[in-house]
Design an enzyme around this catalytic site. Sequence first.
Site, mmCIF file in Angstrom:
data_model
loop_
_atom_site.group_PDB
_atom_site.id
_atom_site.type_symbol
_atom_site.label_atom_id
_atom_site.label_comp_id
_atom_site.label_asym_id
_atom_site.label_seq_id
_atom_site.Cartn_x
_atom_site.Cartn_y
_atom_site.Cartn_z
ATOM 1 N NE ARG A 105 -0.577 -0.095 4.960
ATOM 2 C CZ ARG A 105 -1.197 -0.156 6.139
ATOM 3 N NH1 ARG A 105 -2.508 -0.076 6.207
ATOM 4 N NH2 ARG A 105 -0.514 -0.299 7.246
ATOM 5 C CB CYS A 109 5.051 9.958 -6.312
ATOM 6 S SG CYS A 109 6.140 11.328 -6.148
ATOM 7 C CG ASN A 143 -5.109 4.327 6.563
ATOM 8 O OD1 ASN A 143 -6.059 4.353 7.344
ATOM 9 N ND2 ASN A 143 -3.997 3.680 6.823
ATOM 10 C CD GLU A 144 -1.544 4.584 10.022
ATOM 11 O OE1 GLU A 144 -0.819 3.821 9.363
ATOM 12 O OE2 GLU A 144 -1.777 4.416 11.222
ATOM 13 C CD GLU A 326 -5.827 2.410 12.008
ATOM 14 O OE1 GLU A 326 -4.827 1.736 12.324
ATOM 15 O OE2 GLU A 326 -6.055 2.771 10.840
ATOM 16 C CD1 TRP A 334 1.602 -3.320 12.732
ATOM 17 C CD2 TRP A 334 3.334 -2.227 13.635
ATOM 18 N NE1 TRP A 334 1.104 -2.413 13.647
ATOM 19 C CE2 TRP A 334 2.147 -1.729 14.210
ATOM 20 C CE3 TRP A 334 4.546 -1.687 14.054
ATOM 21 C CZ2 TRP A 334 2.129 -0.731 15.184
ATOM 22 C CZ3 TRP A 334 4.536 -0.685 15.026
ATOM 23 C CH2 TRP A 334 3.341 -0.218 15.573
ATOM 24 C CD GLU A 374 -2.750 -4.739 8.797
ATOM 25 O OE1 GLU A 374 -3.952 -4.650 9.099
ATOM 26 O OE2 GLU A 374 -2.040 -3.754 8.504
ATOM 27 C CD GLN A 375 -1.548 -14.833 7.597
ATOM 28 O OE1 GLN A 375 -0.884 -15.800 7.867
ATOM 29 N NE2 GLN A 375 -2.195 -14.746 6.446
ATOM 30 C CG MET A 376 0.946 -13.188 12.250
ATOM 31 S SD MET A 376 0.345 -14.780 12.854
ATOM 32 C CE MET A 376 1.227 -14.888 14.410
ATOM 33 C CG HIS A 377 -3.191 -6.240 13.738
ATOM 34 N ND1 HIS A 377 -4.221 -5.859 14.579
ATOM 35 C CD2 HIS A 377 -2.384 -5.168 13.621
ATOM 36 C CE1 HIS A 377 -4.032 -4.599 14.939
ATOM 37 N NE2 HIS A 377 -2.928 -4.161 14.377
HETATM 38 C C1 GAL Z 1 -2.162 1.180 10.891
HETATM 39 C C2 GAL Z 1 -2.979 1.214 9.620
HETATM 40 C C3 GAL Z 1 -3.989 0.103 9.567
HETATM 41 C C4 GAL Z 1 -3.360 -1.201 9.978
HETATM 42 C C5 GAL Z 1 -2.769 -1.045 11.349
HETATM 43 C C6 GAL Z 1 -2.158 -2.327 11.872
HETATM 44 O O1 GAL Z 1 -0.933 1.794 10.726
HETATM 45 O O2 GAL Z 1 -3.647 2.444 9.464
HETATM 46 O O3 GAL Z 1 -4.501 0.000 8.266
HETATM 47 O O4 GAL Z 1 -2.391 -1.540 9.055
HETATM 48 O O5 GAL Z 1 -1.776 -0.070 11.309
HETATM 49 O O6 GAL Z 1 -1.615 -2.138 13.163
#
Ligand code: GAL
Length: 643
Positions: A105, A109, A143-144, A326, A334, A374-377
């Site tokens: 993602r 630029c 997003n971010e 969030e 991560w 993000e399966q480990m989230h």
């Molecule tokens: C954030 C992001 C989310 C998700 C999350 C995971 O930085 O906005 O989409 O990736 O982290 O912790």
Amino acid sequence: MKRTLGVCYYPEHWPEAQWAEDAARMAALGLTWVRIGEFAWKRMEPVEGEYDFDWLDRAIETLGAAGLTVVLGTPTATPPAWVVAKHPDMLPVDAEGRVRGYGSRRHYCFSHAGYLSECCRIVTRMAERYGANPDVGAWQTDNEYSCHDTTLSYSDCATRAFRDWLRTQFPAPESYRGNDGDIDALNAAWGNVFWSMDYDDFDQIGLPNLTVTEVNPAHAHAFRRFSSDQVVAFNRAQVDIIRAHSEAPIAHNYMGRITDFDHFKVGADLDIASWDSYPLGFLEDRSGGSDAHKRAYAQQGDPDFQAFHHDLYRAVGKDGRWWVMEQQPGPVNWAPYNPAPLPGMVRLWTWEAFAHGAEAVCYFRWRQAPFAQEQMHAGLLRPDSAEAEAFGEAALVMAELADAPDVAPAQAPVAIIFDYGADAMWAVQPHGAGLSYFGLVFDWYRACRKLGLSVDILPPTARDFDGYALVLVPGMMHMPDDLKGALDAAEGQVVLGPRSGARDTHFSIPTPLPPAWPGSDLTVARVQSMRPDMPVPVDGGGQVVGYLEQVEGGSEVLLRTEDGAPVALRCSDHVSYVAGWLDDAAHMRVLRSVAPDLEVHEMPDSVRRRETGGEVFWFNYGAQDAEVEGKVLPVAGVLRRPR
Ligand code: GAL
């Protein structure tokens, strides 16, 4: 304004048959907000110009029918493959000149005009369709911004845009023919006579990467200012479109310790500032501190990092409006290590946000995804839809909110100015490994918190300091004269330095030498950075670590090193200057000595305190019970009292 909870949800990840049950469970939990949509471009526009919003209509309707309100995200952080195939040169380029490819993602630029027009198109479609939808209560742009190091891009389109931006910074005088910018003015401002770097034309100017050795700091600094302006412009384009169709407030979800663009400038176009709070992930890769510190707080997070950002984003939000968009609910995927929070920490983090004035805290995410990155989230639910640990903690907060007062802002006794421009200057020229503006300001912030003081963070444009007993302005490398004047007129104590006023706008050392404080007899004559393992002891307690200035003049000395060098001095009856980077103990000594009347509350090491308009809170970040106000505050405990 009521304090509310919400969650991030991805209807496109789950069978439609599951949506109604998910919505019913969210509503039963008491959630108000559901953020959706921010990565779903490919589902909204599978093929260029062929839109499919029917599924999104039904998702919003299902959530709305359950009594939930949607925060709708624009999907521009994840351009689909067909967009990239159409604009192959939209991909960002890193400082080593490598194209950053498709497959995750934020692969765009900010300077690519073709990509910007694709974004405007999809945002227009969304705004037209959902702008008046009663179930859409707020918007989120993209997003971010800057996540994954994406503000600075060294692409060809960035090069062209940078040259055009420089032309606007150095406009040609009327008499100047044949060129639309004044290249001589740029050469003079940057000091390009050094190493024969003078340019004949703006088109000769490249980006400040891939040079043989260090580039001119003025060049690197200009590129950072330009890159920040590109983010502001990109965001503004979306905001203008949404506003034309919707009256709902617009937010962006900022991050922790991301300083590559000026959030105050982006925030000026938005209604609500929000940020994404991952206390355990940040402890490992962002908040700093020794290994012992990381071990002590591995399952709780740094005790000041979240609070700092809560206070920062309260300042970024219009009229102080801010959310956590969030909130970490369990282990993430991560960080270098991804432990589970101690039981109770999700509740503590949520209450801490409310104690700093958040209107809403949204958990990321509803259900853990069994597939992809993000399966480990963790989420509030496990992949099998059973409740994960955080679900119960969110339910507990919901129950506690029933008799909690509304958001009640109050002015703190202490203000700290945070300047993204100064952060860029330090990044260009840290002068010593590991030295950063963010790190310096955060150290001052932590010292205030260890004394139980609530803090307001102010933008560099603040000129009204009424009501503050103490205003801290550490490390602001460029200080406009009118800010100096306003600080000089402040009624409270002001603490400056180190590096205050050390550069002019184009990164040269001004004369008279800094800090050039009106009416003071104080000159920074020499600066040195030092190995972090060679601290200089301060007479009476504390240390200087990493950075020390040698000052001259007749100012009264408040603190000295054991060798007698001045460390803190008075410029005037209410303005002091700190000539080094101090540890917590020395910072606390400066605070006590310049503001002896300030009501401080020393507390157990891991406990933090925060006052709002109507309440006082204590939070135990430690791994042991603590004692507060004669009571036991258990691990992860929150004590809340009327003020
Ligand atoms: C954030 C992001 C989310 C998700 C999350 C995971 O930085 O906005 O989409 O990736 O982290 O912790």
